[in-house]
Design an enzyme around this catalytic site. Sequence first.
Site, short mmCIF file in Angstrom:
data_model
loop_
_atom_site.label_atom_id
_atom_site.label_comp_id
_atom_site.label_asym_id
_atom_site.label_seq_id
_atom_site.Cartn_x
_atom_site.Cartn_y
_atom_site.Cartn_z
N HIS A 118 0.81 -1.22 0.00
CA HIS A 118 0.00 0.00 0.00
C HIS A 118 0.85 1.28 0.00
CE1 HIS A 118 -3.85 -1.99 0.31
NE2 HIS A 118 -3.41 -2.72 1.32
N ASP A 150 17.36 -10.61 -3.04
CA ASP A 150 18.63 -10.29 -3.68
C ASP A 150 19.14 -8.90 -3.31
OD1 ASP A 150 18.85 -12.73 -4.94
OD2 ASP A 150 18.25 -12.02 -6.92
N ASP A 177 -8.35 -5.60 6.65
CA ASP A 177 -8.92 -6.44 5.61
C ASP A 177 -9.79 -7.54 6.20
OD1 ASP A 177 -8.06 -5.62 2.87
OD2 ASP A 177 -6.09 -5.70 3.79
N GLU A 199 -5.85 -12.49 6.37
CA GLU A 199 -6.68 -11.29 6.48
C GLU A 199 -8.03 -11.43 5.79
OE1 GLU A 199 -4.34 -8.08 4.84
OE2 GLU A 199 -3.30 -9.44 3.48
N ARG A 219 7.34 -5.73 2.95
CA ARG A 219 6.05 -6.29 2.53
C ARG A 219 5.93 -6.13 1.02
NH1 ARG A 219 -0.09 -5.01 4.63
NH2 ARG A 219 0.35 -2.88 3.92
#
Length: 270
Positions: free
Chosen positions: A48, A87, A183, A157, A73
Amino acid sequence: MHTPTNPFKQAMREQRAQIGLWVGLADAYVAELLATAGFDWLLLDAEHGPNDIRTLLAQLQAVQAYPSHPIVRVPVGDVALIKRVLDIGAQTVLVPMVDTAEQADLMARAMHYPQPEDPDGIAGIRGMAGARGSRWGLYPRYVHEANAQACLLVQAETVLAMDNLDAIAATPGVDGVFIGPADLSASMRHPGNPNHPAVKAAIDDGIQRILKAGKAPGILSLDEGQAQHWLDRGARFVAVGMDTVMLANAARQLRQRFAGAAPVPVVTGY
């Protein structure tokens, strides 16, 4: 030279609660400033928040000198994206919207290199990078040691995820399960109301089920009393603030302390 130990993963194994902060401003300067505040972990949000691989790289580099552990995230549970995030220097990844054990298993495999004998029985599928000119290139045995330091957190969620929570939490390679209150409240038909009694009861039950599976429960709450409640119930990693909300509210409060300011609403984060 040994690949650095993941302090967040170690804390989860030792059942030590870790207090975190959501970082959504997608800026290395902000991330470094927040890393000086002493939080155990910082969540760099690409679901988000307006982050991409380069902004995540800059933030990982900015906070590396500080004790706060960065968690990335990703916007979606994509194998190739997880590979890229690992990586560029991440060790801990949070994957949103994981509804089934099959999804959790794929994410665990994405976090691990293939090994002849994986102690956790995970058939890793992480791709091998070429010459490493950045952080991991300093460690000659990185590809042999990275799996042990990889930490996977998955988000439950939805109602479906809560129905499958026991199987998700039991999945090898899943270190923690983050319950997304916003959520989940929407999925339970209480959108915008994560404090609804039914939602709170589902979260309370979820935390106990995750603990029973031997994994670490996590959650976000901007209400200090509620955050402490989840900690008391056994949550192991709890985010207690968001940089965007903190900045917006501090600016509003400062302006309103001077004459002539029009009332403005407080940002709640939901």
